[in-house]
Design a protein around this motif. Structure first.
Motif, PDB file in Angstrom:
ATOM      1  N   GLU A 157     -16.319   1.927   5.428  1.00 32.10           N
ATOM      2  CA  GLU A 157     -16.842   2.355   6.787  1.00 32.10           C
ATOM      3  C   GLU A 157     -17.735   1.310   7.137  1.00 32.10           C
ATOM      4  OE1 GLU A 157     -17.856   6.263   7.037  1.00 32.10           O
ATOM      5  OE2 GLU A 157     -16.668   7.118   5.288  1.00 32.10           O
ATOM      6  N   ILE A 158     -18.860   0.837   6.645  1.00 32.69           N
ATOM      7  CA  ILE A 158     -19.767  -0.037   7.123  1.00 32.69           C
ATOM      8  C   ILE A 158     -19.179  -1.257   7.598  1.00 32.69           C
ATOM      9  CG2 ILE A 158     -22.022  -1.557   6.676  1.00 32.69           C
ATOM     10  CD1 ILE A 158     -22.679   0.769   4.582  1.00 32.69           C
ATOM     11  N   ALA A 159     -18.028  -1.828   6.671  1.00 30.03           N
ATOM     12  CA  ALA A 159     -17.540  -3.043   7.049  1.00 30.03           C
ATOM     13  C   ALA A 159     -16.757  -2.877   8.326  1.00 30.03           C
ATOM     14  CB  ALA A 159     -16.652  -3.625   5.852  1.00 30.03           C
ATOM     15  N   HIS A 160     -15.976  -1.804   8.466  1.00 32.75           N
ATOM     16  CA  HIS A 160     -15.286  -1.602   9.595  1.00 32.75           C
ATOM     17  C   HIS A 160     -15.838  -1.332  10.977  1.00 32.75           C
ATOM     18  CE1 HIS A 160     -11.653  -1.095   7.233  1.00 32.75           C
ATOM     19  NE2 HIS A 160     -11.996  -0.023   6.771  1.00 32.75           N
ATOM     20  N   ALA A 161     -16.996  -0.769  10.594  1.00 37.67           N
ATOM     21  CA  ALA A 161     -17.959  -0.497  12.064  1.00 37.67           C
ATOM     22  C   ALA A 161     -18.565  -1.904  12.367  1.00 37.67           C
ATOM     23  CB  ALA A 161     -19.161   0.366  11.556  1.00 37.67           C
ATOM     24  N   ILE A 162     -19.048  -2.811  11.452  1.00 45.25           N
ATOM     25  CA  ILE A 162     -19.476  -4.070  11.868  1.00 45.25           C
ATOM     26  C   ILE A 162     -18.392  -4.831  12.375  1.00 45.25           C
ATOM     27  CG2 ILE A 162     -20.513  -6.208  10.856  1.00 45.25           C
ATOM     28  CD1 ILE A 162     -22.127  -4.475   8.817  1.00 45.25           C
ATOM     29  N   THR A 163     -17.302  -4.964  11.818  1.00 42.56           N
ATOM     30  CA  THR A 163     -16.265  -5.776  12.249  1.00 42.56           C
ATOM     31  C   THR A 163     -15.873  -5.471  13.636  1.00 42.56           C
ATOM     32  OG1 THR A 163     -15.225  -6.041   9.970  1.00 42.56           O
ATOM     33  CG2 THR A 163     -13.929  -6.481  11.799  1.00 42.56           C
ATOM     34  N   ASP A 173     -18.678   8.698  -3.562  1.00 42.48           N
ATOM     35  CA  ASP A 173     -17.859   8.287  -2.229  1.00 42.48           C
ATOM     36  C   ASP A 173     -18.728   6.803  -1.678  1.00 42.48           C
ATOM     37  OD1 ASP A 173     -16.616  10.555  -1.760  1.00 42.48           O
ATOM     38  OD2 ASP A 173     -18.350  11.491  -0.606  1.00 42.48           O
ATOM     39  N   VAL A 174     -19.375   6.313  -2.544  1.00 45.11           N
ATOM     40  CA  VAL A 174     -19.801   4.806  -2.219  1.00 45.11           C
ATOM     41  C   VAL A 174     -18.743   3.843  -1.781  1.00 45.11           C
ATOM     42  CG1 VAL A 174     -19.668   3.877  -4.579  1.00 45.11           C
ATOM     43  CG2 VAL A 174     -21.287   2.913  -3.166  1.00 45.11           C
ATOM     44  N   PHE A 175     -17.831   3.660  -2.309  1.00 45.58           N
ATOM     45  CA  PHE A 175     -16.461   2.925  -2.015  1.00 45.58           C
ATOM     46  C   PHE A 175     -16.200   2.878  -0.407  1.00 45.58           C
ATOM     47  CE2 PHE A 175     -15.920   3.889  -6.575  1.00 45.58           C
ATOM     48  CZ  PHE A 175     -16.371   2.576  -7.049  1.00 45.58           C
ATOM     49  N   ALA A 176     -15.956   4.377  -0.425  1.00 44.43           N
ATOM     50  CA  ALA A 176     -15.579   4.783   1.192  1.00 44.43           C
ATOM     51  C   ALA A 176     -16.656   4.417   2.068  1.00 44.43           C
ATOM     52  CB  ALA A 176     -15.493   6.322   1.183  1.00 44.43           C
ATOM     53  N   GLY A 189     -12.050  -4.197  -0.766  1.00 42.11           N
ATOM     54  CA  GLY A 189     -13.017  -4.015  -1.430  1.00 42.11           C
ATOM     55  C   GLY A 189     -12.893  -3.943  -2.812  1.00 42.11           C
ATOM     56  N   VAL A 190     -13.865  -3.535  -3.753  1.00 41.58           N
ATOM     57  CA  VAL A 190     -13.850  -3.407  -5.279  1.00 41.58           C
ATOM     58  C   VAL A 190     -12.712  -2.465  -5.401  1.00 41.58           C
ATOM     59  CG1 VAL A 190     -14.817  -2.880  -7.375  1.00 41.58           C
ATOM     60  CG2 VAL A 190     -15.993  -4.445  -5.514  1.00 41.58           C
ATOM     61  N   ARG A 191     -11.939  -2.792  -6.460  1.00 43.39           N
ATOM     62  CA  ARG A 191     -10.925  -1.488  -6.905  1.00 43.39           C
ATOM     63  C   ARG A 191     -11.191  -1.406  -8.269  1.00 43.39           C
ATOM     64  NH1 ARG A 191      -8.279  -4.773  -3.382  1.00 43.39           N
ATOM     65  NH2 ARG A 191      -7.360  -6.644  -4.578  1.00 43.39           N
ATOM     66  N   VAL A 192     -11.787  -0.132  -8.525  1.00 44.01           N
ATOM     67  CA  VAL A 192     -12.333   0.258  -9.783  1.00 44.01           C
ATOM     68  C   VAL A 192     -12.082   1.828  -9.864  1.00 44.01           C
ATOM     69  CG1 VAL A 192     -14.618   0.526  -8.973  1.00 44.01           C
ATOM     70  CG2 VAL A 192     -14.293   0.244 -11.307  1.00 44.01           C
ATOM     71  N   ARG A 193     -12.010   2.085 -11.108  1.00 42.55           N
ATOM     72  CA  ARG A 193     -11.602   3.592 -11.275  1.00 42.55           C
ATOM     73  C   ARG A 193     -12.708   4.674 -11.308  1.00 42.55           C
ATOM     74  NH1 ARG A 193      -8.146   2.584 -16.882  1.00 42.55           N
ATOM     75  NH2 ARG A 193      -6.232   1.826 -16.054  1.00 42.55           N
TER      76      ARG A 193
END
Length: 787
Positions: A445-451, A438-441, A467-471
């Protein structure tokens, strides 16, 4: 003629170029240093005791005789040493900076003494199993540093007496640079700033000095300090700072010894600095000095740098109306994201933790309304233990994000808090305990909260943060490791980065960010390493093109491609298109601003270049490459007074930054400060193993020492062809000698080799005499450079 250089290291030169041979064996160099620094002759017994303390008398005597004989033989002089029972160097055969420095001090020639002091005596040099020698060197180091400090004080006092307040500030600033924990020196700097009318910046110096004392020594300044600071606050309350004084010629002083980057012709593209680990047995003074240099860098940029930036803005506003100024007070919406700590201490998790930091910086920089400090500056403070207020003052931000990462099996725990610099209060804090997948999520969430915390006008609305788009997670970890090693910028680490990026794209052929990282790492292998362009550049172009095809909105990919087009393809129109697009896509990406600024500068568009580079400096204030390029812009515009503060702060941040030393030399030439210019050129040549020795020949010729320049150039050209001589500095030397035909031949050679330095020649002041020659226009046309 041989010359021993003992300040900032220990090297031997012949005819102005670094000398390599058996004479540079460690104990032989130490023997020369002992004799050079002696006030008179030294006895053989004293030399034996210092250099061979563990040997019995007979063996020590034999070792000393062998060393003396070897030096006489290699340096080809039976009269190299004078005396029998006691010895001294023959000054007609071997000179030294330490002897010249002592003579300048005796003659009260303080400017010459300061120019000669290129760093601590014998910095970083040691002799194994010779404790008495190290104790002698330590005592000499302290004695010479004190003499240097006294010379700076004398210059500052003299400047103040004649009413030159800006010069007084510069000399005081240099003194504080020697020891940022010296409260008495800082007090004198505060007074100089007060008299210069810069109360606000004096208070910034005061805040940072107090923080450093607390964190380094656990003490507070005394009553005299408190009274001075209270007086500053009272005066600032009564009236605002008046107009700044005129800029003074900066100080010729480098507070730090050798250590940055590999090839500094193109270190402009580097964002990091590799600090070599200490050798076994190295004496501890190096570690102490490095810590002191780091503290000095913080003080320089948090406080003193404020005065420099204020003067820079004032000076540049007369030249460039579009230059962006940093706000006097950091806005709440400016943030520094500090590298996350890996909570379990496992070094294997460092790339993962650093990678999360990188990704968060990248994501937040794309949010309109938030200014994010660039990676170089954030990572420069990693592990320093500074408090939030000091960090915020240093980076010019209103808030700081700090946190930690812990991985246990398939679980991930991320703890973060956003702290206000104004009152040290926690604006927002959270702990995320999730599955590792769940690291991408979590990042989102951190970026949204800071913003939403920094931009309350959004009313809690969700902001889209890409963010990074990876499989899969395994591929993402390979990518993070690639970014981690690419950020270290050494040739070996760059090759490791290429390997990790290649694994990532092999696992996921749609991973645009990994392709962009691969392109950038391959270009850096050419610029900073030893990889042949013919091998790396086609692959770099292909990776950048794939990244853009996969994600046309990826600023990193357009930046990498633009750098290739600018540095190697000399396609100005295409480079401008790609780099401008990168800036448009992500205005907060400092590297895009830097590369575009370099491109505009090389084309001679000074105003636009300075605007871009100034924006890069605001985004990444601790970036030595950004400051060097700003300095180069002003050198190219024949504004050395404005250039030198940028260049000297670049060297403070990255002491082995040879490109900055070279530009410092050019700036001093424009000021007719010839001794300091030659010192800077020699420092650069010593740092890169002599590859820039042709710059010394240029400096000698430009300062009227034509015979010495011609001899050095002839010696360089006579060396085996396997040693690479960069064509541009050789051409500069020939221009200074008045041989324009030879200069054009070497520029043609650079053209054939597609040497990266060739992109700078249009704005290189040394080539001004060539501009009226028809061959100059033809040369630029072949490079697709407009006149």
């Amino acid at each position: 003629m041989f010359r021993l250089r003992t300040f900032g290291g220990l090297t031997l030169e012949r005819d102005g170029a670094p000398y390599a041979g058996p004479a540079t064996q460690r104990r032989r160099l130490a023997l020369l240093a002992l004799l050079a620094a002696a006030d008179g002759a030294l006895s053989r017994d004293r030399l034996m005791a210092l250099l061979w303390p563990e040997a019995d008398p007979e063996r020590a005597r034999h070792s000393l005789d062998d060393a003396l004989s070897a030096l006489r033989r290699e340096l080809r002089s039976d009269t190299l040493f004078l005396g029998v029972a006691s010895l001294r160097l023959n000054p007609e055969l071997i000179e030294s900076d330490v002897a010249d420095h002592a003579a300048a001090i005796r003659q009260d020639d303080n400017e010459r003494a300061v120019a000669l002091y290129a760093g601590p005596f014998l910095d970083g040099f040691y002799v194994p199993a010779a404790g008495d020698f190290e104790r002698w060197a330590s005592a000499e180091r302290a004695r010479r540093a004190l003499a240097h400090a006294n010379a700076l004080d004398a210059l500052a006092t003299a400047a103040a007496a004649r009413g030159d307040r800006a010069a007084s500030v510069r000399w005081r600033q240099a003194h504080v640079g020697i020891d940022p924990l010296d409260t008495a020196a800082c007090l004198r700097l505060l007074e100089a700033l007060r008299l210069a009318g810069s109360h606000a910046h004096a208070l910034r110096v005061a805040r940072v000095h107090e923080a450093l004392l607390r964190e380094e020594l656990g003490v507070a300044p005394g009553a005299e300090w408190s009274a001075a600071v209270d007086n500053l606050r009272a005066e600032l309350t009564r009236e605002p700072d008046p107009a700044p004084v005129a800029a003074a010629a900066p100080v010729s002083h480098s507070i730090a010894p050798a250590q940055d980057n590999a090839e500094q012709v193109d270190i402009s593209v580097s964002e990091g600095t590799h600090v070599p680990t200490a050798e076994p047995g190295r004496a501890p003074h190096r570690k102490k000095w490095t810590a002191r240099v780091l503290a000095s860098g913080v003080l320089l940029l948090a406080g003193i740098g404020g005065y420099g930036a204020w003067r820079e803005r004032t000076a540049s506003s007369r030249t460039v109306a579009t230059t962006t100024s940093a706000p006097a007070v950091a806005a709440r919406t400016s943030i520094a994201v500090l590298p996350f700590a890996h909570a379990d201490g496992a070094s294997s998790d460092e790339p993962f933790a650093d990678g999360l930091t990188d990704e968060l910086i990248s994501a937040l920089s794309k949010v309109s309304g938030i200014r994010v400090t660039g990676r170089t500056s954030a990572f420069a403070l990693k592990g320093r233990g500074l408090n939030v207020r000091t960090i915020a003052d240093t980076l010019g931000v209103g808030s700081v994000l700090e946190g930690s990462v812990r991985r246990e099996g398939d679980r991930l725990r991320v703890t973060v808090q956003l702290v206000s610099a104004r009152d040290n209060g926690v604006i927002w804090a959270e702990t995320y305990d999730r599955k590792l997948a769940d690291v991408f999520a979590v990042q989102g969430e951190i970026a949204h909260a800071i913003t939403n915390a920094l931009l309350p006008t959004l009313g809690g609305r969700v902001v889209q943060v890409d963010g990074v788009r990876v499989r899969d997670l395994a591929t993402y970890e390979q990518y993070l490791k690639g970014r981690y090693f690419a950020g270290r910028r050494t040739p070996g680490d760059l090759r490791r980065a290429v390997g990790y990026f290649e694994q990532a794209v092999a696992n996921d052929s749609t991973f645009a960010q990994a392709y962009a990282g691969l392109a950038d790492a391959r270009v850096l292998l050419v610029l900073l390493g030893d990889s042949p362009p013919r091998d790396e550049l086609p692959r770099a172009r292909a990776a950048a093109a794939i990244a853009i095809r996969l994600d046309p909105t990826l600023a990193e990919a357009h930046t990498a491609l633009g750098n290739i087009l600018e540095a190697f393809d000399w396609d100005a129109a295409a480079a401008d298109r790609e780099l401008a697009r990168a800036v448009e896509l992500d205005p907060g990406y400092a590297t895009a601003q830097l590369y575009h600024g370099i491109h505009l500068l090389n084309r001679g568009h000074f105003a636009e270049a300075i605007a871009r580079l100034t924006q890069a400096r605001i985004l990444d204030p601790l970036s030595a490459p950004v400051r060097m390029q700003l300095g180069r812009a002003y050198v190219s515009a024949h504004r050395p007074d404005v250039a030198l503060p940028f260049l000297q702060s670049a060297v403070e941040l990255s002491p082995e930054f040879t490109a900055a030393h070279l530009q410092i030399g050019d700036a001093y030439l424009q000021q007719h400060n010839y001794a300091s210019a030659l010192t800077a050129f020699r420092r650069a040549a010593a740092l890169n193993g002599g590859r820039d020795s042709a710059q010394i020949a240029f400096g000698l010729a430009a300062t009227g020492q034509r015979d010495s320049a011609a001899r050095l150039l002839s010696a360089l050209l006579a060396e085996p062809p396997r040693r690479y001589l960069p064509p541009v500095p050789v051409a500069k030397a020939f221009v200074a000698l008045g041989d324009m035909d030879a200069a054009f031949r070497w520029l043609e050679r650079g053209l054939d080799q597609r040497a990266a330095q060739m992109r700078t020649i249009k704005v290189t002041p040394a080539f001004d005499p060539l501009h009226s020659d028809p061959r100059w226009a033809r040369l630029l046309r072949r490079m697709n450079v407009e006149l």
